[in-house]
Scaffold this motif. Structure first.
Motif, short mmCIF file in Angstrom:
data_model
loop_
_atom_site.label_atom_id
_atom_site.label_comp_id
_atom_site.label_asym_id
_atom_site.label_seq_id
_atom_site.Cartn_x
_atom_site.Cartn_y
_atom_site.Cartn_z
N VAL A 1 31.37 46.34 42.94
CA VAL A 1 32.81 46.26 42.66
C VAL A 1 33.46 45.22 43.57
O VAL A 1 34.24 44.38 43.11
N LEU A 2 33.13 45.26 44.84
CA LEU A 2 33.65 44.27 45.79
C LEU A 2 33.21 42.87 45.39
O LEU A 2 34.01 41.93 45.39
N LYS B 1 36.28 37.18 41.07
CA LYS B 1 37.45 37.02 40.20
C LYS B 1 38.64 36.47 40.98
O LYS B 1 39.38 35.63 40.48
N THR B 2 38.81 36.96 42.20
CA THR B 2 39.92 36.47 43.03
C THR B 2 39.71 35.00 43.39
O THR B 2 40.64 34.20 43.34
N ALA C 1 32.34 41.67 42.44
CA ALA C 1 33.04 41.22 41.23
C ALA C 1 34.49 40.88 41.53
O ALA C 1 35.01 39.88 41.04
N SER C 2 35.12 41.70 42.35
CA SER C 2 36.51 41.48 42.72
C SER C 2 36.69 40.16 43.47
O SER C 2 37.61 39.38 43.18
N LYS C 3 35.83 39.89 44.42
CA LYS C 3 35.94 38.64 45.20
C LYS C 3 35.70 37.42 44.32
O LYS C 3 36.37 36.39 44.47
N TRP D 1 37.69 31.12 50.27
CA TRP D 1 37.44 31.95 49.09
C TRP D 1 36.02 31.77 48.58
O TRP D 1 35.37 32.73 48.16
#
Length: 183
Positions: free
Chosen positions: A138-139, A145-146, A141-143, A124
């Protein structure tokens, strides 16, 4: 299994009907834990053959592959955190090399879970870092947050599994055969 179970929970009673497909996912993911040997058998294979039999060569190969991912991480803080997880996994795995068969058998399932949580944590950190250079905000930020969710909510479980597998086989072997008779 855990993620699929949460998906069924989200759908509530509808999670058990065919219309949404969750019941099929639950069956599929559960059988995946049995096909090639149960998780317990896979855990025994990991600690008994893949880790200890070759004197740690597989462990070092795994460490080197993951270390290459960590080396590529650009963010210094993330790199340090990922390296810490990986180094702890390596040291803890090296401690297993001297285990006798009974101790290894008692430790196997928790060692498997500890290794999975640890190495997925490193992945991760690597994925989130790579996403930062993707050009897709967007990708990225998503990664991030994940990754943060995984680190705060899931990765912490590796500590409990580490403590359990390091506890030794005594409590596992404490109950004698006749003590299972509750008549």
């Amino acid at each position: 299994l855990e993620t699929t179970s949460l998906g069924v929970q989200v759908f509530g009673g509808h999670g058990f009907i065919r219309e949404w497909g969750m019941e099929q996912l639950m069956r599929d993911v559960r059988i995946a834990m049995l096909y090639e040997g149960t998780n317990g058998i896979q855990a025994l294979d990991l600690i008994g053959r893949k880790l200890t039999r070759d004197g740690g060569q597989m462990m070092e190969a795994t460490y080197n592959a993951f270390n290459a991912l960590v080396s590529d991480i650009q963010d210094a803080e993330a790199k340090g955190l990922a390296q810490g997880i990986l180094d702890d996994w390596r040291a803890s795995s090296a401690d297993c090399l001297g285990m006798d068969a009974t101790t290894a058998a008692a430790a196997a399932c928790d060692y498997l879970a500890y290794s999975a949580y640890s190495l997925i944590g490193v992945l991760w950190y690597s994925m989130a870092d790579k996403a930062q250079t993707s050009g897709n905000a967007v990708l990225a930020a998503s990664k991030m947050k994940t990754r943060d969710f995984y680190v705060e909510r899931i990765l912490v479980r590796h500590d409990a599994h580490k403590a359990a597998y390091k506890a030794g086989p005594e409590s596992t072997l404490a109950i004698s055969g006749n003590e299972f008779d509750y008549l």
